[in-house]
Scaffold this active site. Sequence first.
Site, PDB file in Angstrom:
ATOM      1  N   GLU A 122      83.979  23.825  63.838  1.00 30.98           N
ATOM      2  CA  GLU A 122      84.004  22.366  64.018  1.00 30.98           C
ATOM      3  C   GLU A 122      83.264  21.879  65.251  1.00 30.98           C
ATOM      4  O   GLU A 122      82.477  20.951  65.177  1.00 30.98           O
ATOM      5  CB  GLU A 122      85.442  21.843  64.077  1.00 30.98           C
TER       6      GLU A 122
ATOM      7  N   HIS B 161      98.967  19.569  59.766  1.00 39.17           N
ATOM      8  CA  HIS B 161      97.966  18.989  58.869  1.00 39.17           C
ATOM      9  C   HIS B 161      98.267  17.545  58.501  1.00 39.17           C
ATOM     10  O   HIS B 161      97.691  17.026  57.560  1.00 39.17           O
ATOM     11  CB  HIS B 161      97.875  19.826  57.582  1.00 39.17           C
TER      12      HIS B 161
END
Lengths: 387, 373
Positions: free
Chosen positions: B103, B172
């Site tokens: 990322e 999440h």
Amino acid sequence: MAGETSFPEPQLAGARLVVSARTYADFTPQASFDIKNCDVHKLEEGPPLQAVLTREEGLQYYRTMQTIRRMELKADQLYKQKIIRGFCHLYDGQEACAVGIEAGIKRSDHLITAYRAHGYTYTRGGTVREIMAELTGRRGGIAKGKGGSMHMYTKHFYGGNGIVGAQVPLGAGVALACKYLGKNELCVCLYGDGAANQGQIFETYNMASLWKLPCIFICENNQYGMGTSVERAAASTDYYKRGDFIPGLRVDGMDVLCVREATKFAAEHCKSGKGPILMELLTYRYHGHSMSDPGVSYRTREEIQEVRSKSDPITLLKDRMLSNNMVSVEELKEIDVEVRKEIEDAAQFATTDPEPPLEELCNHIFYNEPPMKVRGISPWIKLKSVS
Amino acid sequence: MHNSLDPRQRTQSNMAYLRSILRSGKNAVPAVLRREFHRTLQAAMQVTVRDAIKEAMDEELERDERVFLLGEEVALFEGAYKVTRGLWKKYGDKRIIDTPIAEIGFTGIAVGAAMAGLRPVVEYMSFNFSMQSVDHIINSAAKTYYMSGGLQPVSIVFRGPNGAAPGVAAQHAQCFAAWYGHVPGLKVVSPWSAEDAKGLLKSAIRDDNPVVFLENEIMYGVPFEMSEESQSKDFLIPIGKAKIERKGNHVTLVSHSHVVSRCMDAAAVLAKDGIECEVINLRTIRPMDMEAIETSVLKTKHLITVEGGWPQFGVGGEILARIMEGPGFGYLNAPAVRVTGVDIPMPYAKLLEENTLPQIKDIVFSVKKMLNV
């Protein structure tokens, strides 16, 4: 296109006609010099062991390095007078890197570095005046006084970046754009020995290699990441090998010709579609990490003095040119005087130019945006922002 | 397309459509009849939020050569949530790029590409993963135009699912609207409907500045009626303008993303008791459309913000502060109130998860409490 129209046309650093008492016929127009061999990693051969230097090139490199040197020393002075504030990371000692790299690439190539960026801002087309005025935070600064030491930009030069290591993936992104747009351009991504241990650099090595991005990763190894010497920070100090699957070379960063030849070699590799390549430049900074660091708690004064007397990049070039009759002592002195004057003028500008107007405080939040209101310090204050 | 839906799908689609009509307060029967008629004429259409997002990207990829997508699994896998299905087949490797799981690396690369003149759209499989990249989003993208004194713009979109999703648990399910909404130099968009998603994503991609585009997994599969106008390739919704999804006189509910659905459902329940809620869909978190909220509060005199994110320093907190500081305060008949997610990491068990996010009953309860009924 965004980013293409805003930059002023860059100046060619160090190129000036020198009128000398002696005629050209008295000087050697060019000479060939032996340069140090580069250690290589995953490469069949390295850059050539000899470099040709013309008188013109020599004068330009000398003038540019001397300008950077004097500019940094002036910044030191202004910082001690508290006219420059905050962070100030000086480049004196490393001049051969910036000048050699610029000599090895084209103006149309791209470059990005970290916060020790004044030298690169200059070689990439910024003027001493606008660099110094940015350091003193004035409206004539290259970023209008909004950025300071670490946030200077010119055309095809993406700063000046304050977050250690962040500039490396950014540079690979610039390289991706070069490849995507089909321009035959590359991006030089610089980082230090300290940054070399950042995770995002390894993520970048992987993607740059996978996608064959035209970037030259250059590690300016000045032996110290702030106060931590390379042996205390890195399990492997062979920074030119740390790219693993990326070919690398280790270069004498105090010799402008060595740096130039290595950069040319690396540029050739990139532009032939082979993907990225890594260069480690062995160099040294005379100042501490920044102006708040005297630079002697983690290294000895003797060490600094030894590098100054034996490996100074400007002295190296000067000795080469003098011993080959490429230039006279007077001529170099003349350049020194001119450089000193240029720096003085710039410092004068940088200390007298007014600070940016308060009405412009909130400008440049967004690009191509209609004017908008920005909340001020208290709810009754609404400030104006234009693109 | 819809004519090729199998009977079961068509029934589901009809039911979803009916629900959306009921929410918007229109008379259901003629609307259904109209819809059958419309289907043959192909004027208004049922489009899921997922497809609307994809359509937006498809149209912008076609329109501007400089636009490209990158992220994990966006190409061959067709998107972790199938949002980018078909795009790689159409545009190929150069413009739809699968990245390794890196990322911070690929975000930095995208920002660098934007600095050099391209217009990347970065997909995060979940905005929770964007925390790895937050340095680039803020320090390399948001602040750069300002720091450079206007020399270096950064045209980039960061998109992906944000906030709660069923059963995904604590790591999440975080909502990042408040985090990104905090930063000057960023635009932060949080669409609800398919029309929102399409119009706002197109605007985001055409915007020359960094835009954080917060989608939501719960909404991906929900179909909405898309007007004929919204099917045009130049249909844009301006960033920074909220939408009144339902008019009402008694209380203003301000919300964003999937929670707008809850507000609409709660409004339908409250309507049976004669309480008419005005539901404002924020659409954009930054810059926030305070004018729309103030205009509504002027009329209803009661304000409740409803969000899925955590209460402390959240979107609702910002709205209430601005109401206090602005003309809205003078109109309130009761202190404004926030309805938010519970101040805990998201639990896994269904019962616990349900009790962590605002449900219809929570909104109904808050409205009645505020109105003292």
